[in-house]
Write a protein that holds these residues in place. Structure first.
Motif, PDB file in Angstrom:
ATOM      1  N   VAL A 143       0.857  -1.109   0.001  1.00  8.45           N
ATOM      2  CA  VAL A 143      -0.082  -0.105   0.147  1.00  8.45           C
ATOM      3  C   VAL A 143       0.788   1.246  -0.174  1.00  8.45           C
ATOM      4  O   VAL A 143       1.795   1.380   0.806  1.00  8.45           O
ATOM      5  CB  VAL A 143      -0.823   0.212   1.121  1.00  8.45           C
ATOM      6  CG1 VAL A 143      -1.588   1.373   1.267  1.00  8.45           C
ATOM      7  CG2 VAL A 143      -1.905  -1.196   1.009  1.00  8.45           C
ATOM      8  N   ALA A 167       0.900   5.088   0.701  1.00  5.50           N
ATOM      9  CA  ALA A 167       0.016   6.058   1.561  1.00  5.50           C
ATOM     10  C   ALA A 167       0.385   7.450   1.121  1.00  5.50           C
ATOM     11  O   ALA A 167      -0.811   8.184   0.878  1.00  5.50           O
ATOM     12  CB  ALA A 167       0.217   5.878   2.944  1.00  5.50           C
ATOM     13  N   SER A 216     -10.273  10.797   4.757  1.00  4.69           N
ATOM     14  CA  SER A 216      -9.584   9.960   5.378  1.00  4.69           C
ATOM     15  C   SER A 216      -8.967   9.181   4.574  1.00  4.69           C
ATOM     16  O   SER A 216      -9.368   8.695   3.339  1.00  4.69           O
ATOM     17  CB  SER A 216     -10.683   8.884   6.133  1.00  4.69           C
ATOM     18  OG  SER A 216     -11.386   9.760   7.276  1.00  4.69           O
ATOM     19  N   GLY A 217      -7.715   8.727   4.993  1.00  9.72           N
ATOM     20  CA  GLY A 217      -6.665   7.901   4.190  1.00  9.72           C
ATOM     21  C   GLY A 217      -6.152   8.670   2.940  1.00  9.72           C
ATOM     22  O   GLY A 217      -5.650   7.880   2.164  1.00  9.72           O
ATOM     23  N   CYS A 218      -6.237   9.717   2.865  1.00  7.71           N
ATOM     24  CA  CYS A 218      -5.495  10.688   1.786  1.00  7.71           C
ATOM     25  C   CYS A 218      -4.135  10.713   2.072  1.00  7.71           C
ATOM     26  O   CYS A 218      -3.381  11.241   1.001  1.00  7.71           O
ATOM     27  CB  CYS A 218      -6.241  12.061   1.464  1.00  7.71           C
ATOM     28  SG  CYS A 218      -5.871  13.309   2.860  1.00  7.71           S
ATOM     29  N   THR A 270      -0.244  10.675   7.781  1.00  9.36           N
ATOM     30  CA  THR A 270       1.157  10.048   7.369  1.00  9.36           C
ATOM     31  C   THR A 270       2.182  10.998   7.261  1.00  9.36           C
ATOM     32  O   THR A 270       3.412  10.892   7.814  1.00  9.36           O
ATOM     33  CB  THR A 270       0.818   9.085   6.203  1.00  9.36           C
ATOM     34  OG1 THR A 270      -0.114   8.278   6.421  1.00  9.36           O
ATOM     35  CG2 THR A 270       2.449   8.642   5.794  1.00  9.36           C
ATOM     36  N   HIS A 297      -9.845  17.038   8.494  1.00  8.29           N
ATOM     37  CA  HIS A 297     -10.616  16.892   7.617  1.00  8.29           C
ATOM     38  C   HIS A 297     -11.916  17.831   7.594  1.00  8.29           C
ATOM     39  O   HIS A 297     -13.080  17.484   6.674  1.00  8.29           O
ATOM     40  CB  HIS A 297     -11.324  15.158   7.679  1.00  8.29           C
ATOM     41  CG  HIS A 297     -12.017  15.159   8.755  1.00  8.29           C
ATOM     42  ND1 HIS A 297     -11.391  14.551  10.079  1.00  8.29           N
ATOM     43  CD2 HIS A 297     -13.478  15.281   9.071  1.00  8.29           C
ATOM     44  CE1 HIS A 297     -12.677  14.526  10.961  1.00  8.29           C
ATOM     45  NE2 HIS A 297     -13.464  14.811  10.233  1.00  8.29           N
TER      46      HIS A 297
END
Length: 364
Positions: A21, A23, A43-45, A49, A199
């Protein structure tokens, strides 16, 4: 560490992978000294990280992360000139406020004197308006007070960069707005770089000097809040930051500056874009507040429709207008002082007036 760069944070071709994956993909970013920047995205963009790579909790798979001109790859968190305020604060519940804030100072080598620690803790408490709460236990503090303790603990070490990982997410709306103002005041007082991960579009636009919108591990747009909102780089930004109406059209133009957009129902919207337009299939993005509602029969609108829903918001109202052959169009309308007569009721027929410079054009 002497600051050798005009940028407090730099990402140079940074990629982060977790197994198969990816990120974060090939991120390049420069944050000037003293800036207040928001990393914004779903979320997850990849925004958290990126924050963790600056803090040293993650290491890049490729590329370089620098703070103050010094590469931080491989440098542990406690040796970086940054501090982080976590979403859930991570306070020590068995310590009082003063001991929580002093914890980081007591890890400094060579050791600081007790008098110096007390002085700096006192200064930090005053900055967050908790000067009278030094001996209070954490469980005796409200959510907003705990958030201020976390801020004081983060700034007491005088970091070059303060990292904020959705620090207001656990607060109710009224307190969240109050703490947004507190953070802005604290930023002006300290003069250090703030990097906020959120977000919440409203939070990012209202607090920061610059907004970095991320999607699928990449930076989509990095600009001022006004530029992000008024001139989104693509349809993702237009959709994610605020609300917008997306209308498929066919663009007709003769001079590259003015033209018209023909909708699926045959209606036409005039366009005036100094930056240039071209003929062909496209999507118009029109902010709800850029559309003016008129009573049926005014003959001042390009589209006609019927009110299907109305949400009363006090100083304004939000309408859903069903336009035959086009679909539902969202409209925000400020109320005119004088009572309920300025509101359109569900079922009312209305006209929609759109200024030629209001739509943003995205070509297929």
């Amino acid at each position: 560490m002497e600051n050798k760069s005009e940028f407090d944070i730099e990402f140079r071709s940074v990629t982060k992978r977790y197994g198969d994956v990816t990120a974060v993909t090939d991120v390049n970013l420069q944050l000037e000294r003293g800036a207040f920047v928001a990393l914004l995205g779903p979320s997850g963009c990849g925004k958290t990280t990126c924050l963790r790579m600056i803090g040293g909790f993650e290491q890049p798979s490729e590329g370089t992360v620098s703070v103050g001109g010094e590469a931080m790859n491989g440098v542990p968190p406690y040796r970086r000139p940054v501090n982080m305020v976590f979403q859930h604060y991570a306070l020590f519940p068995h310590f009082d406020v003063e001991t929580n804030i002093a914890y980081g100072l007591r890890q400094i080598r060579p050791r600081l004197s007790d008098a110096e620690i007390r002085r700096r803790v006192g200064e930090a408490l005053e900055m967050v308006h908790l000067g009278k709460f030094a001996q209070r236990r954490i469980h005796e503090m409200s959510g907003g007070q705990q958030q201020r303790v976390a801020l004081a603990r983060a700034i007491v070490n005088r970091p070059r960069v303060l990292l904020l990982d959705e620090p207001l997410a656990a607060l109710d709306k009224k307190l969240r707005i109050a703490m947004q103002i507190e953070l802005q005041n604290l930023h002006r007082e300290l003069g250090i770089t703030f990097l906020l991960v959120t977000h919440d579009q409203e939070e990012a636009l209202s607090m920061s000097d610059r907004v970095c919108v991320m999607n699928a591990g990449r930076i989509v747009q990095f600009a001022s809040p006004q530029e992000i909102y008024d001139n989104p780089a693509d349809l993702f930004v237009a959709d994610f930051v605020g609300k917008t109406n997306r209308l498929p059209v066919s663009i007709e133009t003769t001079d590259g500056r003015t033209g018209s957009a023909r909708l699926n129902n045959g209606a036409s919207i005039l366009l005036d874009r100094p930056s240039g337009i071209r003929s062909g299939a496209a999507t118009l993005s029109i902010r709800p507040e850029s559309i003016r509602l008129l009573a049926a029969g005014s003959n001042g609108g390009q589209l006609t429709g019927r009110v299907t829903h109305r949400i009363f918001l006090g100083a304004s109202a939000e309408y859903s207008i069903s336009v035959p052959g086009v679909g539902d169009i969202l409209v925000f309308a400020d109320r005119v002082a004088g009572g309920p007569a300025d509101l359109f009721d569900p079922g009312a027929e209305v006209e929609l007036q759109i200024d030629p410079d209001a739509p943003r054009i995205f070509y297929d």
